[in-house]
Design an enzyme around this catalytic site. Structure first.
Site, PDB file in Angstrom:
ATOM      1  N   GLU A 107      81.609   4.050  12.430  1.00 16.94           N
ATOM      2  CA  GLU A 107      81.190   2.643  12.542  1.00 16.94           C
ATOM      3  C   GLU A 107      81.932   1.765  11.540  1.00 16.94           C
ATOM      4  O   GLU A 107      81.336   0.996  10.775  1.00 16.94           O
ATOM      5  CB  GLU A 107      79.669   2.497  12.389  1.00 16.94           C
ATOM      6  CG  GLU A 107      78.889   3.001  13.585  1.00 16.94           C
ATOM      7  CD  GLU A 107      77.442   2.515  13.628  1.00 16.94           C
ATOM      8  OE1 GLU A 107      77.127   1.468  13.033  1.00 16.94           O
ATOM      9  OE2 GLU A 107      76.641   3.210  14.264  1.00 16.94           O
TER      10      GLU A 107
ATOM     11  N   ASP B 165      79.118  11.631  12.836  1.00 12.36           N
ATOM     12  CA  ASP B 165      77.759  11.317  13.258  1.00 12.36           C
ATOM     13  C   ASP B 165      77.652  11.862  14.678  1.00 12.36           C
ATOM     14  O   ASP B 165      78.169  11.268  15.622  1.00 12.36           O
ATOM     15  CB  ASP B 165      77.532   9.802  13.224  1.00 12.36           C
ATOM     16  CG  ASP B 165      76.160   9.406  13.760  1.00 12.36           C
ATOM     17  OD1 ASP B 165      75.415  10.302  14.225  1.00 12.36           O
ATOM     18  OD2 ASP B 165      75.838   8.202  13.736  1.00 12.36           O
TER      19      ASP B 165
ATOM     20  N   ASN C 172      74.888  12.358  16.319  1.00 11.57           N
ATOM     21  CA  ASN C 172      73.681  11.858  16.984  1.00 11.57           C
ATOM     22  C   ASN C 172      72.859  13.001  17.593  1.00 11.57           C
ATOM     23  O   ASN C 172      72.287  12.881  18.677  1.00 11.57           O
ATOM     24  CB  ASN C 172      74.041  10.820  18.053  1.00 11.57           C
ATOM     25  CG  ASN C 172      74.099   9.418  17.468  1.00 11.57           C
ATOM     26  OD1 ASN C 172      73.173   8.989  16.768  1.00 11.57           O
ATOM     27  ND2 ASN C 172      75.186   8.708  17.725  1.00 11.57           N
TER      28      ASN C 172
END
Length: 594
Positions: free
Chosen positions: A334, A481, A483
């Site tokens: 991100e 990440d 998730n």
């Protein structure tokens, strides 16, 4: 006037004293030399030449690199004659009596170029070879020292937000120079006198120097309320320096937030790892494009003070946090493109880290991988977008054929913009040691377990090709990440090497998206930081989503840097907060070669 100028040039060209590039040696300089700055880059067809004529006018010229020197000197003579003509015209007007006699008195000067050894440069020599550093350009009696490709600053910026106790990292862009060879001097403005007006007079300077030779400056609490100024002199490491530039901060230094969640972690990472060890970090830093929405402010993070969600504020915290880890590898998710270019890359460069960026298609954020320059060199990059690779890469034909049986799932996978960053790094001290560093951010939806299984299958297949086929026997560090919690199919697949076709995650979004298939990969991967209770802590959710997976055949864990305590994480209810810049928590571990 034009007829006179042509006449003057004919006189110039017909005069033996005005030979443009004839033989002879350089006469002694009668005064200090001016600069003639030449910019000559092999990849460009023209070179540029900049100098100040004796009449005070600045000349900028563009000449073909292959053009004979004689033509360039002739053009300089023309410019010099025009300059003299203009000066004579001004003089005539000032005296209001000049007449033709005043014009006839103007004679264009001789123009010659001399090499460093004092010999005149032949007029048939190409410009690219003629204009060498240290040569001397003579225009009449004026002499100019040629500076070829001198160090020059192209950009110098300070962050918009300055906090006491947090590093201020300028953005420095230069040509024919490198930030690590530039000279830096920091100043603070004079503190206002008791009456409220700045104490600046004949004997009181407006700016007071506070630090020299430091590229990064951390303002102390004493400077709260004062603006900063930076003076930077570009250098190339060969004792050549260009003209300095100055930049002032747009606002004053503000008070910092006090204790941050990462302060206690920095106690474990005060120094860079020793030889043979690698400190790795993975961190979803919360993209500004997601933090600055009405939904984020009112639904996702209503507990977070609005100013603490501002990008400039969070960047201050983030740069202090990341620099304090003294890491060798940092994998970020991100990352806004502008944040990488304008903030993180310049800041981490100052701490010895080189950055690589991979943007997501259709979005303004992506992945960034940083590596320590004095430990690793970059051999190659092998970044891919999952959807593109799945569609067109022969490597994934078997998976593509399996997925074709489930068009609904296939369409969803191909709509996702997720990417994989893969970098092959080589040890500086031991070139036989290479490492494959992978970084990703998988699909976010809670019911997207089936999509994540497909994405991770593509990722592991691509990594296998790079680390086993292209660079055989190269150990893998896979960060990101994901998730996926430790109970998920994705985590199980990475950890165990396979996933059964009847795993519950194949129906994570209901029967209509059932996509049963068995998958496998050849790696022996281990979650280096184990399975923390959480790496993401927001108001409505907390869980472990981030991991550093390592090749356990080649690497082992030396230490895991403890996560912040639950009390620290929840001091301001949840994350992000005034003392933590993201809704995720960085994972950090020290690894060593087996």
């Amino acid at each position: 006037m034009w007829r006179w100028l042509c006449s003057a040039l004919r006189r110039l060209r017909g005069s033996p004293a005005a030979s443009l590039a004839g033989g002879g040696r350089l006469p002694a300089a009668r005064s200090a030399m001016e600069r003639a700055v030449v910019r000559c880059v092999p990849s460009e067809p023209k070179l540029s030449l900049r100098f100040v004529l004796p009449d005070g006018s600045t000349k900028h010229m563009q000449r073909d690199q292959a053009e004979p020197l004689g033509r360039a000197l002739a053009r300089i003579a023309t410019n010099a004659a025009k300059g003299h003509a203009k000066a004579a015209k001004k003089s005539k007007k000032a005296r209001a009596e000049g007449g033709p006699a005043g014009e006839a008195a103007v004679v264009a000067p001789a123009v010659r170029l001399f090499a460093r050894d004092g010999e005149a440069v032949a007029e048939e020599v190409p410009n690219a070879a003629a204009w060498q550093d240290g040569a001397v350009l003579q225009i009449g009696e004026a002499q100019y020292r040629v500076e070829r490709n001198p160090p020059a600053l192209t950009e110098l910026q300070l962050p918009r937000s300055l906090l006491a106790g947090f590093p201020v990292c300028p953005k420095v862009s230069a040509e024919f120079a490198a930030p690590q060879h530039c000279l830096f001097r920091w100043y603070r403005e004079q503190r206002p006198a008791a009456g409220g007006e700045a104490a600046v007079g004949d004997d009181v300077p407006a700016w007071v120097e506070v630090a020299a030779a430091e590229r990064v400056f951390t303002p102390p609490n004493a400077l709260v309320g004062l603006r900063l100024k930076l003076r930077c002199t570009p250098g190339d490491g060969a004792q050549r320096y260009g003209p300095p530039r100055e930049v002032e901060s747009s606002g004053p230094v503000e008070a910092g937030p006090g204790a941050c969640t990462f302060d206690s972690r920095h106690l474990y990472t005060k120094k860079v790892c020793g030889e043979g060890s690698i400190r790795a970090v993975t961190y979803n830093i919360l993209a500004d494009t997601y933090a600055q929405t009405e939904f984020s402010r009112t639904v996702l993070y209503p507990y977070c003070a609005p100013y603490a969600l501002e990008l400039d504020y969070r960047q201050n915290l983030l740069k202090k946090e990341l620099s304090g880890y003294n890491a060798d590898l940092i994998c970020l998710q991100e990352v806004d493109k502008s944040v990488f270019v304008d903030s993180l890359a310049p800041a981490l460069d100052a701490f010895g880290l080189e950055g690589l960026f991979k943007i997501k298609e259709k979005q303004h954020e992506g992945l960034a991988t940083f590596y320590r320059r004095d430990k690793f060199s970059l051999l190659s990059q092998h970044d891919v977008a999952f959807s593109e690779a799945l569609l067109s890469d022969p490597l994934h034909k078997e998976l593509r054929d399996k997925l074709a049986k489930y068009p609904l799932v296939q369409e969803k996978v191909l709509q996702r913009s997720s990417v994989l960053q893969v970098s092959i790094l080589q040890s500086i001290t031991d070139p036989s040691r290479k490492i494959c560093v992978a970084n990703t951010h998988l699909y976010w939806h809670p019911k997207g377990g089936n999509i994540r299984l497909i994405q991770i299958a593509v990722a592991l297949s691509h990594i296998r090709h790079i680390a086993c086929d292209v660079y055989p026997n190269t150990p893998v560090i896979f960060c990101g990440d994901f998730n996926s919690t430790p109970s998920s199919g994705t985590y199980s697949f990475i950890n165990s090497g396979g996933i059964a076709e009847d795993h519950e995650d194949w129906v994570s979004n209901g029967e209509e998206e059932r996509s049963n298939m068995s998958l496998s990969h050849p790696f022996k991967l281990l979650s280096a930081c184990g399975e923390p209770a959480y790496t993401n802590y927001v108001g409505g959710f907390h869980g472990c989503l981030d991991y550093i997976f390592i090749d356990k055949n080649a690497l082992e864990v030396e230490q895991v840097i403890p996560l912040p305590s639950h009390e620290e994480v929840t001091t301001h209810q949840a994350l992000p907060s005034v003392s933590h810049p993201s809704d995720h928590i960085a994972l950090i571990c020290d690894l060593k070669w087996k």
